[in-house]
Structures are given as structure tokens and as C-alpha cells.
Write a protein that holds these residues in place. Sequence first.
Motif, PDB file in Angstrom:
ATOM      1  N   PHE A  27       7.793  -8.242  -9.866  1.00  0.00           N
ATOM      2  CA  PHE A  27       8.061  -9.589 -10.376  1.00  0.00           C
ATOM      3  C   PHE A  27       8.666  -9.528 -11.780  1.00  0.00           C
ATOM      4  O   PHE A  27       9.649 -10.228 -12.076  1.00  0.00           O
ATOM      5  CB  PHE A  27       6.756 -10.403 -10.388  1.00  0.00           C
ATOM      6  N   THR A  28       8.076  -8.724 -12.671  1.00  0.00           N
ATOM      7  CA  THR A  28       8.603  -8.646 -14.040  1.00  0.00           C
ATOM      8  C   THR A  28      10.002  -8.021 -14.053  1.00  0.00           C
ATOM      9  O   THR A  28      10.851  -8.413 -14.867  1.00  0.00           O
ATOM     10  CB  THR A  28       7.659  -7.829 -14.928  1.00  0.00           C
ATOM     11  N   ARG A  29      10.205  -7.057 -13.162  1.00  0.00           N
ATOM     12  CA  ARG A  29      11.540  -6.453 -13.086  1.00  0.00           C
ATOM     13  C   ARG A  29      12.580  -7.487 -12.628  1.00  0.00           C
ATOM     14  O   ARG A  29      13.688  -7.585 -13.177  1.00  0.00           O
ATOM     15  CB  ARG A  29      11.523  -5.270 -12.127  1.00  0.00           C
ATOM     16  N   LEU A  30      12.214  -8.262 -11.597  1.00  0.00           N
ATOM     17  CA  LEU A  30      13.126  -9.288 -11.109  1.00  0.00           C
ATOM     18  C   LEU A  30      13.380 -10.338 -12.183  1.00  0.00           C
ATOM     19  O   LEU A  30      14.519 -10.805 -12.370  1.00  0.00           O
ATOM     20  CB  LEU A  30      12.559  -9.934  -9.835  1.00  0.00           C
ATOM     21  N   LEU A  31      12.336 -10.723 -12.898  1.00  0.00           N
ATOM     22  CA  LEU A  31      12.468 -11.713 -13.958  1.00  0.00           C
ATOM     23  C   LEU A  31      13.415 -11.209 -15.053  1.00  0.00           C
ATOM     24  O   LEU A  31      14.282 -11.940 -15.541  1.00  0.00           O
ATOM     25  CB  LEU A  31      11.089 -12.025 -14.549  1.00  0.00           C
ATOM     26  N   LEU A  32      13.259  -9.939 -15.432  1.00  0.00           N
ATOM     27  CA  LEU A  32      14.129  -9.350 -16.454  1.00  0.00           C
ATOM     28  C   LEU A  32      15.594  -9.331 -15.983  1.00  0.00           C
ATOM     29  O   LEU A  32      16.507  -9.700 -16.732  1.00  0.00           O
ATOM     30  CB  LEU A  32      13.650  -7.922 -16.759  1.00  0.00           C
ATOM     31  N   LEU A  33      15.789  -8.892 -14.732  1.00  0.00           N
ATOM     32  CA  LEU A  33      17.167  -8.816 -14.217  1.00  0.00           C
ATOM     33  C   LEU A  33      17.813 -10.193 -14.110  1.00  0.00           C
ATOM     34  O   LEU A  33      19.002 -10.374 -14.432  1.00  0.00           O
ATOM     35  CB  LEU A  33      17.167  -8.136 -12.847  1.00  0.00           C
ATOM     36  N   LEU A  34      17.057 -11.187 -13.672  1.00  0.00           N
ATOM     37  CA  LEU A  34      17.606 -12.542 -13.564  1.00  0.00           C
ATOM     38  C   LEU A  34      17.943 -13.121 -14.937  1.00  0.00           C
ATOM     39  O   LEU A  34      18.928 -13.855 -15.089  1.00  0.00           O
ATOM     40  CB  LEU A  34      16.623 -13.448 -12.828  1.00  0.00           C
ATOM     41  N   ALA A  35      17.108 -12.800 -15.947  1.00  0.00           N
ATOM     42  CA  ALA A  35      17.397 -13.275 -17.298  1.00  0.00           C
ATOM     43  C   ALA A  35      18.708 -12.672 -17.813  1.00  0.00           C
ATOM     44  O   ALA A  35      19.557 -13.364 -18.400  1.00  0.00           O
ATOM     45  CB  ALA A  35      16.242 -12.927 -18.232  1.00  0.00           C
ATOM     46  N   ILE A  36      18.892 -11.357 -17.584  1.00  0.00           N
ATOM     47  CA  ILE A  36      20.148 -10.704 -18.002  1.00  0.00           C
ATOM     48  C   ILE A  36      21.332 -11.297 -17.240  1.00  0.00           C
ATOM     49  O   ILE A  36      22.402 -11.557 -17.814  1.00  0.00           O
ATOM     50  CB  ILE A  36      20.051  -9.187 -17.774  1.00  0.00           C
ATOM     51  N   GLU A  85      32.528 -10.456 -15.355  1.00  0.00           N
ATOM     52  CA  GLU A  85      32.452 -10.646 -13.904  1.00  0.00           C
ATOM     53  C   GLU A  85      31.986  -9.352 -13.225  1.00  0.00           C
ATOM     54  O   GLU A  85      31.127  -9.373 -12.335  1.00  0.00           O
ATOM     55  CB  GLU A  85      33.852 -11.052 -13.391  1.00  0.00           C
ATOM     56  N   SER A  86      32.540  -8.226 -13.658  1.00  0.00           N
ATOM     57  CA  SER A  86      32.177  -6.940 -13.060  1.00  0.00           C
ATOM     58  C   SER A  86      30.720  -6.582 -13.353  1.00  0.00           C
ATOM     59  O   SER A  86      29.992  -6.080 -12.478  1.00  0.00           O
ATOM     60  CB  SER A  86      33.101  -5.836 -13.591  1.00  0.00           C
ATOM     61  N   LEU A  87      30.279  -6.818 -14.594  1.00  0.00           N
ATOM     62  CA  LEU A  87      28.887  -6.529 -14.945  1.00  0.00           C
ATOM     63  C   LEU A  87      27.918  -7.341 -14.097  1.00  0.00           C
ATOM     64  O   LEU A  87      26.861  -6.848 -13.670  1.00  0.00           O
ATOM     65  CB  LEU A  87      28.657  -6.810 -16.428  1.00  0.00           C
ATOM     66  N   SER A  88      28.286  -8.620 -13.858  1.00  0.00           N
ATOM     67  CA  SER A  88      27.401  -9.454 -13.032  1.00  0.00           C
ATOM     68  C   SER A  88      27.336  -8.933 -11.602  1.00  0.00           C
ATOM     69  O   SER A  88      26.283  -8.990 -10.948  1.00  0.00           O
ATOM     70  CB  SER A  88      27.886 -10.907 -13.053  1.00  0.00           C
ATOM     71  N   LEU A  89      28.456  -8.389 -11.094  1.00  0.00           N
ATOM     72  CA  LEU A  89      28.444  -7.820  -9.743  1.00  0.00           C
ATOM     73  C   LEU A  89      27.582  -6.564  -9.686  1.00  0.00           C
ATOM     74  O   LEU A  89      26.805  -6.357  -8.738  1.00  0.00           O
ATOM     75  CB  LEU A  89      29.881  -7.492  -9.306  1.00  0.00           C
ATOM     76  N   VAL A  90      27.717  -5.703 -10.703  1.00  0.00           N
ATOM     77  CA  VAL A  90      26.908  -4.475 -10.726  1.00  0.00           C
ATOM     78  C   VAL A  90      25.427  -4.805 -10.818  1.00  0.00           C
ATOM     79  O   VAL A  90      24.568  -4.133 -10.217  1.00  0.00           O
ATOM     80  CB  VAL A  90      27.348  -3.584 -11.905  1.00  0.00           C
ATOM     81  N   LEU A  91      25.091  -5.867 -11.539  1.00  0.00           N
ATOM     82  CA  LEU A  91      23.688  -6.237 -11.722  1.00  0.00           C
ATOM     83  C   LEU A  91      23.054  -6.695 -10.406  1.00  0.00           C
ATOM     84  O   LEU A  91      21.818  -6.692 -10.272  1.00  0.00           O
ATOM     85  CB  LEU A  91      23.586  -7.355 -12.777  1.00  0.00           C
ATOM     86  N   LEU A  92      23.890  -7.083  -9.432  1.00  0.00           N
ATOM     87  CA  LEU A  92      23.331  -7.492  -8.147  1.00  0.00           C
ATOM     88  C   LEU A  92      22.633  -6.339  -7.429  1.00  0.00           C
ATOM     89  O   LEU A  92      21.714  -6.551  -6.631  1.00  0.00           O
ATOM     90  CB  LEU A  92      24.451  -8.050  -7.245  1.00  0.00           C
ATOM     91  N   ILE A  93      23.063  -5.104  -7.697  1.00  0.00           N
ATOM     92  CA  ILE A  93      22.471  -3.955  -6.987  1.00  0.00           C
ATOM     93  C   ILE A  93      20.985  -3.808  -7.326  1.00  0.00           C
ATOM     94  O   ILE A  93      20.143  -3.752  -6.415  1.00  0.00           O
ATOM     95  CB  ILE A  93      23.257  -2.675  -7.309  1.00  0.00           C
ATOM     96  N   PRO A  94      20.586  -3.724  -8.606  1.00  0.00           N
ATOM     97  CA  PRO A  94      19.145  -3.624  -8.874  1.00  0.00           C
ATOM     98  C   PRO A  94      18.366  -4.870  -8.463  1.00  0.00           C
ATOM     99  O   PRO A  94      17.197  -4.769  -8.070  1.00  0.00           O
ATOM    100  CB  PRO A  94      19.074  -3.388 -10.388  1.00  0.00           C
ATOM    101  N   ILE A  95      19.021  -6.059  -8.535  1.00  0.00           N
ATOM    102  CA  ILE A  95      18.317  -7.270  -8.092  1.00  0.00           C
ATOM    103  C   ILE A  95      18.003  -7.165  -6.600  1.00  0.00           C
ATOM    104  O   ILE A  95      16.866  -7.446  -6.163  1.00  0.00           O
ATOM    105  CB  ILE A  95      19.174  -8.523  -8.392  1.00  0.00           C
ATOM    106  N   LEU A  96      19.002  -6.770  -5.806  1.00  0.00           N
ATOM    107  CA  LEU A  96      18.764  -6.610  -4.367  1.00  0.00           C
ATOM    108  C   LEU A  96      17.779  -5.484  -4.096  1.00  0.00           C
ATOM    109  O   LEU A  96      16.967  -5.558  -3.161  1.00  0.00           O
ATOM    110  CB  LEU A  96      20.094  -6.334  -3.654  1.00  0.00           C
ATOM    111  N   ALA A  97      17.838  -4.424  -4.910  1.00  0.00           N
ATOM    112  CA  ALA A  97      16.914  -3.308  -4.716  1.00  0.00           C
ATOM    113  C   ALA A  97      15.477  -3.739  -4.936  1.00  0.00           C
ATOM    114  O   ALA A  97      14.565  -3.306  -4.221  1.00  0.00           O
ATOM    115  CB  ALA A  97      17.288  -2.164  -5.661  1.00  0.00           C
ATOM    116  N   VAL A  98      15.235  -4.586  -5.953  1.00  0.00           N
ATOM    117  CA  VAL A  98      13.882  -5.092  -6.196  1.00  0.00           C
ATOM    118  C   VAL A  98      13.430  -5.952  -5.016  1.00  0.00           C
ATOM    119  O   VAL A  98      12.285  -5.853  -4.546  1.00  0.00           O
ATOM    120  CB  VAL A  98      13.847  -5.912  -7.513  1.00  0.00           C
TER     121      VAL A  98
END
Length: 594
Positions: A91-100, A53-66
Motif C-alpha cells: 500500500f505505501t509503495r503504491l501510494l508513493l508511486l501514485l504521488a510521483i 510523458e516518457s517518465l510517466s509511461l516508465v512509472l507505470l511498470i512499478p505501479i503495475l508490478a505492485v
Amino acid sequence: MGWRALATTGRTDQSGSPRFLPSLAAFLGDFARYAGRGGALAACLVAAGALFESLSLVLLIPILAVVVGSGGALARFAGPLFQAAGARTPFTRLLLLLAIFAVLMLVRAVVVTWRDVRLAALQIGFLESLRGGVADQLAAARWDRLVRLRHARIAHLMSGDIQRVSTGASFLVQSAVSLVMLATQCVVAFWLAPDLALVALGLLLIVGLALGPMVARSQRLGRFVTGANLSLLDTSAQFLGGLKLAVSQNLQGSFTAEFQSTLRALTRRQVDALRQRSYGRLWLNLLSSAVGAAILLIGFGGLHEPAPVLITLLLIISRMNGPVGQIQQGLQQVALALPAYEQVVELKAELTTVGEARPGAVAAFPEGAVVFEDVTFRHLPETGDAGPGRGVEGLDFRLEPNAFIGISGPSGAGKTTFADLLAGLFPPQRGRITVGGKALEGDTLAAWREGVSYVSQDPFLFHDTVRRNLSWANPRSTETEMWAALELVGAAPLVQRLEHGLDCVVGERGALVSGGERQRIALARAILRRPRLMILDEAANAIDVNAERDLMQRIAALSPDATIVMIAHRPESLALCRQVLRLEDGRFVESARH
């Protein structure tokens, strides 16, 4: 601290206020001991769920940054990852982050499912272990203490009290999960913005301090609910037990008045508790909104945090509202359930102090004469405690195998106490009882009871079929043997007239058949046990004299021979015995042979 420690330390302080922490510690200790390795596995699953749960929250930061184009936050939280994966375009960065993110959510869903199943199994198992433990101790406890327990208390404890303990265990588990989630969210918040997280944590501590009075009130309510529900059950049981008398004299009003009074008081307390929990949730939501606003103002205007960090931190703060609310509700529900758990503790402690050898694989039936040597057992009036009062005093008696003796005497002379001592229900307060030279205790007592059939003047029948009532004493009995026993006691014509024969239900305590018919069925059940000793305490007093004579003659002629002790008042019944002993004031005063 387990239930034994809690039973010895008590549950209230000198002021009489509930001691929440000792009760909670005992409850947690019992649950942890039951959980064992399974609890350790569940704890790992809880931690794993919180981690993902915490990892998914942290991952929101780079997604929002992109998405918003915040380069500073993007470089801080995902720069090395993008370089390693060769993701150069947004686009590729967002795609990678969404896949993770999708993989994390999938793994978290699997872990949470395993966690919930495991925690539910622990909660249900803990409930059944409590109920089974009480049943085992009831079965193993000495009769002289069991007879003092209120039936309503046992029935309420095995149903309502333990069910409330189960509810408390459920909320305890949910609160533990919420606590772990809250801890991981705090760690993430401190990692993102220590200053803002410290402000939020301070406000959460204020909430925790405010929970104290609510928890105390919940425990007081739990004590009231436990007592009120027991009172309702006890009143209902007594009314149903005396229903015939109450209806015949138009006395139902006193029952309903007491019942309604208790219900009104219970309703008021429960509404107050609901109002208290609702106010707690209201203040929690208001405080959560205030914390969010403060974080946004301080982070944006004072600390100039990047937008992705602020948004993620606000999301974390808002998600903390759920675990904090769950902990608040959980603590109140646990406090509400603790008095019910304390009732279980009390009963287990009482039964543990008076336990005896448990039935199971026992030795062969002890052979030889039964000898009473200066045996004394007295009951205190009303309480059933040992001491001055009715019972037997200084009995010296010898019962030879295969004898058929009668016991007579006035009411209160000690006849039933003598029968209970002979069956091993009461241990002597003074003197001793031996069988074939062995003291009637421990393994010898368990073996002795395997060969005893005890029939009282008010025999107990299940609210079940004739077949079930007959097979209780000897589950291996065949239908042919059942009909033979019914024929011997003169009950076969009755059962044949019933609509379903052996499969006809006889009602609560056999209420659908007459008193004499109940006694005949009980005698048939005793015969199916193939006893070595039959104790008949006014067991045929509802049957007419001639029918009783014929019945007792057939029982006395059973093969193999059994020792028969018959307590009776009728001279015609006692005339069937080879020897008659008379009891007065707990002593044998005369003997006659026939």
C-alpha cells in the motif's frame, strides 16, 4: 535554403514532378529564421513535454508490478526508490508511486500548456510576418512592374495562399511535436525490450515508405487548388468589374458556367484527397493493431517478458499510433500547402529584383525646375514590358516651378506615360529626369512624391466614408479644411445632401455617386494634400465645361502656388493654361502660349 534560394533553384525536376524536399527545406528555413530564440525555447518545451510523458509511461511498470505482485519487475524498476523512501508494504509503495505519478502529470500539463501557447504564437507570428513582408515589398516595388501584377493574384496570395501556408505551418509544428514524442517513446521501448522495439520500429519504417506517394499526390493537389482558387477569384473580380455590362446584355451565363466548371473540378480533387487521407488512417490503424498483436505474441510466447513490461510496452505501441498518424497527416497537409508557399516565394523574388527606396522619413521637397533630358520610355502592347510600342521617345522638356501647363494630343500619344514619368512612377529607359539638378531617384524621388497630387480621369475612392477618402492624402486634415476643399471644387452641396454628410459611405470605387462627383471629391482630396505639383490627367472631363472652367480657375489661384500639369482634350480646358504642349507619337510637336 531560404525563399531566395528556392526561387533560383526552381520547384520541379526535369520530369515536371514536384520537388518536395527543396520546397520543404526552404519552408523550414524561413520558419526557423523567423522563430530564432523563441523557436529554441519552444523546442526545449517540446523536449521537456516528451520527457515527462516518457517518465510517466516508465512509472507505470512499478505501479503495475505492485498491483499484480510481480516482484522481478518491481525490484528492477523501483527497488532503490522504495528502500530510500522506507516503503515496505504494497500500500505505501503504491501510494508513493501514485504521488510521483501525479506530480509528473501536473508538471507535464504545465509544460505542455506553455509549449502549445508558444508554438501557437510562433505560427501566428510567422503568418503575419509573411503577409507583412509581402505588403512591405509591394509598397517598395517600382510601379512599372507593379502595374503588370494581376490584382486577383495579390488578393488571393494575401488571403487564401498565406492562410494555407499558415495551415501548413500549424501541421508542421504538430508533426515536429509528434516526431519528438515518437522518438522518446522509441527510446523507452528499446530500454524496456530491445528485440520487441526493433520489430515495431521496422513496421513503422514500412509505414514511412508508404507515405511517399501520398505526399507527392498531396503536393500535386496543392498546385491544382492554388491555381483553381486563383481562377475563381479572378473570374469573380472580372465579372464584378463588368457586372453592369454583363447584366445589360444578359451575359451572366458565361461567367456562371466557367465558375461552376472550376468548382466541380476543385470538388473532385478535394474529395479524392479526403479519400486518400481516410485510406491512410485506415491502413495505419490496421497496422497498429497488427504490431500490437505481434508484440504480445512474441513477448509472451518467445521472450517471456514480465506482464508489467508487456502491458507498458503495448501501451507505448498504442500511443505511437497517435504521433505516427499526426506525422502522416502533417506531411500531407504541408505538401498541400507548399505550392501556396511557393507562390509567396515567387512574388517576393519578383518584387525584390525591382525594389526601390522605401517611403519614410524623407528630405525636403526638391526645389527648382524639372528637366527631361532625351527621356524615352516605351511599353510593349498588352504586356507592359519596356520595348517598342506606345510611350514617349527622346523627350527634352523643362517645367519651371509654379507653371500651369496643358498637355494635349491624340489617344495613345504618350500623355499619361509623360505624367507617370513626371510623378516618378516609371524610371526612364533612356535619358534622365532631374529636379533642381538632382536625378529623380532614391531619396530625391521619395521627397518629390511627398509633394505630388495625381488625379486621373477615373479616380479611385475607397468603399468608405467621404471623410476617410478625403483624409487619406493628409491624415492631419481638420473637418474645417475638408469642407473648405469641398467648397472650392463645388462638392460641398453634394456632401451636405448626403444622409450622413462626411460620414456617408460612397460605395465600391465611389459607385454611389456620379462620375463628376467622384472627380470633385478626388480633386478635393488632392487639394488637402497641399501639393507642390498637381498632375491632372483628364481629372475633370466628367464635369461640364463652364463648371470645369470655374473649378480650374479656383485651383490655379490656390496659395501657396503649385505647379499644375493638366492633360485635357477640350480646347476650353486648355485655354486656362499659360502654355499648351502637344504630344504626338511620344514627342512634343508644338507649343502654344496663352
